[in-house]
Design a protein around this motif. Structure first.
Motif, PDB file in Angstrom:
ATOM      1  N   GLU A 750       0.831  -1.186   0.000  1.00  0.00           N
ATOM      2  CA  GLU A 750       0.000   0.000   0.000  1.00  0.00           C
ATOM      3  C   GLU A 750       0.879   1.254   0.000  1.00  0.00           C
ATOM      4  O   GLU A 750       2.017   1.226   0.494  1.00  0.00           O
ATOM      5  CB  GLU A 750      -0.933  -0.014   1.211  1.00  0.00           C
ATOM      6  CG  GLU A 750      -1.925  -1.168   1.170  1.00  0.00           C
ATOM      7  CD  GLU A 750      -2.923  -1.122   2.309  1.00  0.00           C
ATOM      8  OE1 GLU A 750      -2.872  -0.142   3.091  1.00  0.00           O
ATOM      9  OE2 GLU A 750      -3.742  -2.050   2.418  1.00  0.00           O
ATOM     10  N   TYR A 769     -11.078  -2.617  15.942  1.00  0.00           N
ATOM     11  CA  TYR A 769     -11.785  -2.573  14.666  1.00  0.00           C
ATOM     12  C   TYR A 769     -11.822  -3.938  13.999  1.00  0.00           C
ATOM     13  O   TYR A 769     -12.833  -4.316  13.377  1.00  0.00           O
ATOM     14  CB  TYR A 769     -11.145  -1.544  13.737  1.00  0.00           C
ATOM     15  CG  TYR A 769     -11.779  -1.508  12.365  1.00  0.00           C
ATOM     16  CD1 TYR A 769     -13.071  -1.009  12.200  1.00  0.00           C
ATOM     17  CD2 TYR A 769     -11.107  -1.981  11.254  1.00  0.00           C
ATOM     18  CE1 TYR A 769     -13.674  -0.986  10.945  1.00  0.00           C
ATOM     19  CE2 TYR A 769     -11.692  -1.958   9.995  1.00  0.00           C
ATOM     20  CZ  TYR A 769     -12.974  -1.463   9.845  1.00  0.00           C
ATOM     21  OH  TYR A 769     -13.575  -1.443   8.613  1.00  0.00           O
ATOM     22  N   ARG A 773     -15.071  -5.987  12.753  1.00  0.00           N
ATOM     23  CA  ARG A 773     -15.242  -6.477  11.392  1.00  0.00           C
ATOM     24  C   ARG A 773     -15.546  -7.969  11.375  1.00  0.00           C
ATOM     25  O   ARG A 773     -16.428  -8.432  10.642  1.00  0.00           O
ATOM     26  CB  ARG A 773     -13.998  -6.163  10.565  1.00  0.00           C
ATOM     27  CG  ARG A 773     -13.976  -6.790   9.182  1.00  0.00           C
ATOM     28  CD  ARG A 773     -15.027  -6.236   8.249  1.00  0.00           C
ATOM     29  NE  ARG A 773     -14.694  -4.889   7.859  1.00  0.00           N
ATOM     30  CZ  ARG A 773     -13.805  -4.593   6.889  1.00  0.00           C
ATOM     31  NH1 ARG A 773     -13.172  -5.550   6.254  1.00  0.00           N
ATOM     32  NH2 ARG A 773     -13.571  -3.341   6.579  1.00  0.00           N
ATOM     33  N   GLN A 824      -8.140  -1.985   2.722  1.00  0.00           N
ATOM     34  CA  GLN A 824      -8.813  -1.781   3.999  1.00  0.00           C
ATOM     35  C   GLN A 824      -9.477  -0.416   4.120  1.00  0.00           C
ATOM     36  O   GLN A 824     -10.501  -0.282   4.778  1.00  0.00           O
ATOM     37  CB  GLN A 824      -7.797  -1.949   5.141  1.00  0.00           C
ATOM     38  CG  GLN A 824      -7.274  -3.369   5.282  1.00  0.00           C
ATOM     39  CD  GLN A 824      -8.370  -4.376   5.627  1.00  0.00           C
ATOM     40  OE1 GLN A 824      -9.116  -4.178   6.556  1.00  0.00           O
ATOM     41  NE2 GLN A 824      -8.446  -5.436   4.852  1.00  0.00           N
ATOM     42  N   ASP A 825      -8.919   0.614   3.473  1.00  0.00           N
ATOM     43  CA  ASP A 825      -9.362   1.976   3.759  1.00  0.00           C
ATOM     44  C   ASP A 825      -9.976   2.699   2.568  1.00  0.00           C
ATOM     45  O   ASP A 825     -10.138   3.918   2.598  1.00  0.00           O
ATOM     46  CB  ASP A 825      -8.182   2.802   4.291  1.00  0.00           C
ATOM     47  CG  ASP A 825      -7.659   2.241   5.601  1.00  0.00           C
ATOM     48  OD1 ASP A 825      -8.485   1.786   6.409  1.00  0.00           O
ATOM     49  OD2 ASP A 825      -6.433   2.259   5.802  1.00  0.00           O
ATOM     50  N   SER A 826     -10.275   1.975   1.502  1.00  0.00           N
ATOM     51  CA  SER A 826     -10.928   2.608   0.355  1.00  0.00           C
ATOM     52  C   SER A 826     -11.725   1.555  -0.404  1.00  0.00           C
ATOM     53  O   SER A 826     -11.715   0.373  -0.041  1.00  0.00           O
ATOM     54  CB  SER A 826      -9.899   3.289  -0.563  1.00  0.00           C
ATOM     55  OG  SER A 826      -8.980   2.340  -1.062  1.00  0.00           O
ATOM     56  N   LYS A 891     -17.268   0.295   5.388  1.00  0.00           N
ATOM     57  CA  LYS A 891     -15.951   0.896   5.234  1.00  0.00           C
ATOM     58  C   LYS A 891     -16.064   2.402   4.958  1.00  0.00           C
ATOM     59  O   LYS A 891     -15.288   3.214   5.490  1.00  0.00           O
ATOM     60  CB  LYS A 891     -15.175   0.206   4.095  1.00  0.00           C
ATOM     61  CG  LYS A 891     -14.693  -1.197   4.440  1.00  0.00           C
ATOM     62  CD  LYS A 891     -14.243  -1.990   3.224  1.00  0.00           C
ATOM     63  CE  LYS A 891     -13.103  -1.357   2.492  1.00  0.00           C
ATOM     64  NZ  LYS A 891     -12.639  -2.196   1.364  1.00  0.00           N
ATOM     65  N   TRP A 892     -17.019   2.789   4.129  1.00  0.00           N
ATOM     66  CA  TRP A 892     -17.215   4.210   3.829  1.00  0.00           C
ATOM     67  C   TRP A 892     -17.616   4.984   5.080  1.00  0.00           C
ATOM     68  O   TRP A 892     -17.106   6.076   5.336  1.00  0.00           O
ATOM     69  CB  TRP A 892     -18.283   4.343   2.744  1.00  0.00           C
ATOM     70  CG  TRP A 892     -18.567   5.772   2.365  1.00  0.00           C
ATOM     71  CD1 TRP A 892     -17.834   6.554   1.530  1.00  0.00           C
ATOM     72  CD2 TRP A 892     -19.666   6.569   2.818  1.00  0.00           C
ATOM     73  NE1 TRP A 892     -18.393   7.813   1.426  1.00  0.00           N
ATOM     74  CE2 TRP A 892     -19.531   7.848   2.224  1.00  0.00           C
ATOM     75  CE3 TRP A 892     -20.749   6.343   3.674  1.00  0.00           C
ATOM     76  CZ2 TRP A 892     -20.437   8.882   2.443  1.00  0.00           C
ATOM     77  CZ3 TRP A 892     -21.645   7.364   3.893  1.00  0.00           C
ATOM     78  CH2 TRP A 892     -21.497   8.614   3.294  1.00  0.00           C
ATOM     79  N   ARG A 895     -14.599   5.403   7.371  1.00  0.00           N
ATOM     80  CA  ARG A 895     -13.700   6.450   6.875  1.00  0.00           C
ATOM     81  C   ARG A 895     -14.236   7.836   7.210  1.00  0.00           C
ATOM     82  O   ARG A 895     -13.482   8.725   7.624  1.00  0.00           O
ATOM     83  CB  ARG A 895     -13.512   6.316   5.355  1.00  0.00           C
ATOM     84  CG  ARG A 895     -12.695   5.138   4.915  1.00  0.00           C
ATOM     85  CD  ARG A 895     -12.188   5.303   3.477  1.00  0.00           C
ATOM     86  NE  ARG A 895     -13.287   5.485   2.526  1.00  0.00           N
ATOM     87  CZ  ARG A 895     -13.932   4.496   1.923  1.00  0.00           C
ATOM     88  NH1 ARG A 895     -13.606   3.235   2.203  1.00  0.00           N
ATOM     89  NH2 ARG A 895     -14.893   4.739   1.056  1.00  0.00           N
ATOM     90  N   ARG A 898     -13.746   8.445  10.991  1.00  0.00           N
ATOM     91  CA  ARG A 898     -12.356   8.745  11.328  1.00  0.00           C
ATOM     92  C   ARG A 898     -11.967  10.147  10.873  1.00  0.00           C
ATOM     93  O   ARG A 898     -11.238  10.868  11.575  1.00  0.00           O
ATOM     94  CB  ARG A 898     -11.434   7.699  10.692  1.00  0.00           C
ATOM     95  CG  ARG A 898     -11.501   6.336  11.354  1.00  0.00           C
ATOM     96  CD  ARG A 898     -10.662   5.313  10.606  1.00  0.00           C
ATOM     97  NE  ARG A 898     -10.648   4.026  11.308  1.00  0.00           N
ATOM     98  CZ  ARG A 898     -10.133   2.917  10.796  1.00  0.00           C
ATOM     99  NH1 ARG A 898      -9.571   2.928   9.588  1.00  0.00           N
ATOM    100  NH2 ARG A 898     -10.161   1.787  11.489  1.00  0.00           N
TER     101      ARG A 898
END
Length: 904
Positions: A750, A769, A773, A824-826, A891-892, A895, A898
């Motif tokens: 990444e 987290y 999940r 994981q983040d997008s 996930k959205w 984000r 956060r």
């Protein structure tokens, strides 16, 4: 003189004794021992071989791999299913346990061979005095008090106190880290000198580079310095990697959870529903098999193996699979200097003459580089042999016994002493050749007088040339050479010039000459006592690797501190450290200072300082342990035997593959095939990528186990049919988890991976987290399966068909969730996934496996499945897509949450 010398128990102080006192203490003479005395001492001391620690037999080491809490559950399931007559279930479950044990057994067998390798360093034959006569003896028969003769090329058979030397020079880098050969003498050395400063000793396993000598054996076998290192290696406890520690904690947690759940559900099913004992037992076995992530060890091994293969292509050879992941957690790299941060090839960097100074480029023995005058505009080009620089290069080239060679791989090497070899390379860079020069006389180098000299005829003119230690050469010179002729020797000028060079970590070798008449007598020392003309000196060093400087900067950006731990001199270590960007330029700790510190004080010093010089093997080992006490994940690089104990103690032991010894390579976890420190930075990046993919894989596998467990728990609580049989659960856990996890193993690194701080190895791979999940996906999978089962049971009276639909649905949903885990983040779907061969290969293999278990008759019979129409395949696909969209929405939202918290 018949009493054997007792074995040495206190630290040896033989270097402090005079020769006569040493012989008296050992109850021997310069003529050696008699055969009878030697035999008595051999019985008392034992053979001169390093002791071998007993090893467990192979069958026991294999069985020990079943010593795992999760394997206990599978073995218990085997016993119960076997007692109930379900032999197919028993065979499959037992096969899974055996496969996991075999993976661990194969890894272990390819690991530790350090002690066997270190024994190979001892010579097999030696020349000793017995009854006053030189006698070839097996090295194993040497005893304290034996007198041994040494010749060039000999591997020293035991620790010796030297009795007489003739130009003896010994290569001790494997023990001390010293980058140059060591001149030896016989004079007593007062005080507690460190290993590298004991010039009147010769140590077992080191090699005679030049000269001859005789020495008396003062220590054999385990009492030698080599034996001490052997003992330190055998006493180092194996380090459990952060990944293995986390997997152990995860396994223990799952084990306790399963025991509690099985006890509660057994009581519930028996008391509330009066379930038949055999059916209830089979249900609980299904629960145990469902909750145990059987495929996880195999998946981890596959991902680590892929990381190993990629690192091997980048010249970093991993010897132990868990090392791949540990690299990603490394916080400190302790590096040896010689051959690791530097090339282990002495190189001339400067030439200082009477009224000029020059810099020399080039970083190795390869004769490529420029000679530039300080303050000049470029390479000086052709050199006139009649100028001071030309005469200096002529002197160092002709008064020189080394040869410049090129091996079959194209690497340049020197045959002879490294310092003299550096001068030979300088002459080659200058383009000066003396093919027609004739040598008429020679005085070889001897450490007693620290110079060598020749009488050469060059183009019809006769010269005496000298090279050696600057102070020795200067003492024989009344004049010095300048461009316009000779001038009186200016001691203040040369002292100031040498001080500046030494502050830069350079070692110096001076040259002088005198023109003589053609018919000169045979060259003797008296001809050199005065009247020589000082030409100048060359400053040389073992240069740092340019790629290592860049790699250290990368490590610093990644939050990894680099510390230099070397056996070399403090000044040299400090100069190299400044060039490499290590330390603060003046804070150097020596081995003597380390010995004055107890373990508690050492922890603070080890953490604060970055350069350690004149260190012994014990110092390196203590430093690694001190750093580990501050919860650091420590990497240690090295190439000599002296590095082996510290490499074994470190979390990641890193050996040099080309110039490293076999002992070091066998003690290490990783071997650099190109001896390039920069390969460490690439390996760290790969280790971090592997850890990320491991975490993605674990977050991918555990929700499936949770969903399977929930299905069975709810079925028992409701007194209903068990949704999946134990074999179907095993199929999903092993076949599908391994194939789909294989796709995640190929995910690229990444962005910003090497700008992160090292992760905390004590932090669980399942943080808050991750647990959320796992719970969310597990509930989604279980909920969708229950809803589907309820609908199917309302109009289908075929348990095998219903279970097959549920199995196919869970597998398809797991396949869809694999895409969620990629990033994981997008958002997980991007163009890069279409280029991922692993992703689509895993999907194809899974499709073939599912087609076989659903539609092949013999698979239907073994696993209790039934063929499915296309309609039910599409239903499972719809459920999978729905779960994928729900997780992407989660996930959205995470984000956004956060980002909102960060903005507050």
């Amino acid at each position: 003189m018949t009493q054997p010398v007792p074995p040495q128990s206190a630290p040896p102080t033989w270097h402090q004794l005079e020769v006569a006192s040493t012989l008296d203490a050992l109850d021997t003479t310069a003529r050696g021992l008699t055969a009878a005395e030697a035999e008595a001492r051999l019985r008392a001391h034992g053979p001169n071989v390093l002791p071998e620690a007993p090893r467990r037999p192979g069958w026991l080491r294999f069985l020990l791999h079943f010593n795992d809490v999760l394997i206990y559950i599978l073995l218990a399931a085997c016993v119960v299913t076997g007692a109930m007559g379900h032999w197919v279930d028993t065979a499959v479950i037992l096969g899974v346990a055996v496969i996991n044990a075999l993976i661990g057994f194969v890894q272990e067998n390819s690991a530790e061979k350090s002690l066997q390798s270190i024994r190979g360093m001892l010579s097999s034959q030696t020349l000793a005095l017995r009854d006053g006569k030189k006698t070839p003896l097996p090295t194993a028969d040497l005893v304290p008090g034996d007198v041994v003769s040494l010749r060039p090329g000999d591997k020293i058979p035991a620790d010796l106190r030297l009795l007489e030397t003739h130009s003896l020079r010994v290569e001790e880098a494997i023990l001390t880290g010293e980058s140059t050969v060591v001149d030896k003498h016989i004079a007593a050395i007062p005080g507690n000198a460190l290993l590298g400063d004991r010039r009147n000793m010769a140590f077992s396993g080191t090699t005679v580079s030049a000269g001859t000598a005789r020495g008396v054996v003062v220590a054999t076998a385990g009492d030698t310095e080599l034996g001490h290192i052997n003992r330190m290696i055998s006493n180092v406890d194996p380090i459990q990697t952060p990944l293995l520690q986390q997997m152990k904690r995860l396994g223990q947690g799952i084990f306790l959870l399963i025991l509690v759940m099985m006890a509660v559900l057994f009581a519930w099913g028996w008391l509330m529903f009066d379930m038949e004992l055999g059916e209830l037992s089979l249900s609980l076995i299904s629960l145990a098999v469902a909750a145990v992530p059987e495929g996880l060890p195999a998946v981890i091994s596959i991902i680590l193996s892929l990381g190993v293969q990629k690192m091997a292509r980048n010249k970093a050879i991993i010897r132990k699979l868990p090392t791949v992941e540990t690299l990603g957690a490394m916080t400190i790299v302790c590096s040896d200097k010689t051959g690791t941060l530097t090339r282990n090839e002495m190189t001339v960097k400067s030439v200082v003459l009477g009224d000029r100074a020059f810099t020399v480029s080039g970083e190795s023995y390869e004769p490529v580089g420029e000679i530039r005058e300080v303050g000049g505009s470029g390479d000086i080009g052709g050199i006139d042999p009649a100028t001071p620089l030309g005469l200096f290069i002529t002197a160092v080239d002709l008064c020189n016994d080394t040869r410049l060679l090129r091996d079959e791989n194209g690497h340049w090497q020197v045959a002879g002493a490294p310092t003299a070899g550096a001068l030979k390379v300088l002459a080659a860079k200058a383009g000066v050749r003396h093919d027609d020069a004739r040598r008429h006389g020679k005085i070889p180098f001897d450490s007693a007088y620290k110079y060598q000299a020749t009488h050469h005829e060059v183009e019809g003119r006769h010269y005496l040339f000298m090279i050696g230690a600057p102070d020795v050469i200067a003492a024989r010179c009344a004049t010095e050479l300048h461009d316009n002729g000779q001038r009186p020797f200016d001691a203040a000028y040369w002292d100031d010039a040498m001080t500046r060079q030494s502050e830069n970590g350079l070692r110096m070798l001076a040259a002088a000459y005198r023109e003589i008449p053609p018919h000169y007598p045979a060259l003797e020392h008296r001809h050199l006592e005065h009247g020589m003309v000082f030409l100048g000196f060359a400053g040389m060093m073992d240069p740092p690797r340019p790629e290592a400087i860049e790699a250290i900067a990368q490590c610093r950006d990644a939050g990894i501190r680099v510390k230099m731990i070397t056996g070399d001199h403090p000044g040299t270590a400090m100069a190299i450290g400044a060039m490499m960007g290590i330390g603060n330029g003046h804070d150097v700790v020596t081995g003597q200072q380390l010995e004055a510190l107890d373990d508690e004080a050492l922890v603070d010093v080890a953490d604060r300082c970055d350069i350690f010089a004149r260190t012994s093997p014990e110092h390196k080992l203590r430093l690694v342990r001190a750093l580990q006490r501050r919860r650091n994940v420590v990497g240690m690089t090295g190439d000599g035997v002296n590095d082996a104990p510290a490499l074994k103690q470190a979390d990641v032991g890193i050996a040099m593959g080309i110039k490293g010894t076999e002992v070091t390579r066998e003690a290490a976890d990783m071997v650099l095939a190109d001896d390039n420190f920069a390969s460490i930075a690439r390996a760290v990046k790969e280790g971090r990528r592997v850890y990320d993919n491991l975490k993605k894989t674990i977050l991918f596998i555990l929700p499936t186990n949770l969903a399977q467990g929930l299905l069975i728990v709810i079925a028992i609580l409701a007194g209903a049919m068990i949704p999946l049989t134990p074999l179907q659960v095993l199929w999903m856990n092993m076949a599908t988890s391994i194939t789909l996890s294989f796709g995640l193993a190929f995910e690229p690194a990444e962005p910003g991976l090497m700008q992160r701080r090292p992760r905390d190895p004590s932090r669980s791979i399942l943080d808050g987290y991750a647990i959320w999940r796992v719970g969310l996906v597990g509930l989604l999978l279980a909920g969708s399966a229950f809803a589907l089962e309820a609908q199917l049971l309302s109009h289908i009276d075929n348990p095998a068909f219903v279970r097959t639909v549920l199995l196919q649905t869970l597998v398809t949903a797991q396949w869809a969730y694999m895409f969620n885990c990629r990033i994981q983040d997008s958002f997980s779907l991007d163009w890069a996934m279409f280029r991922s061969k692993g992703l689509w290969l895993a999907s194809s293999v899974l499709l073939v496996l599912q087609l076989s278990i659903v539609h092949l008759p013999f698979m239907n019979e073994i696993f209790g499945t039934a063929p499915l129409p296309l309609f039910y395949w599409l239903i499972s696909l719809k459920i999978g897509v729905a779960i994928f969209l729900v997780i992407e929405l989660e996930k959205w939202l995470v984000r956004r949450l956060r980002a909102w918290r960060a903005a507050r």
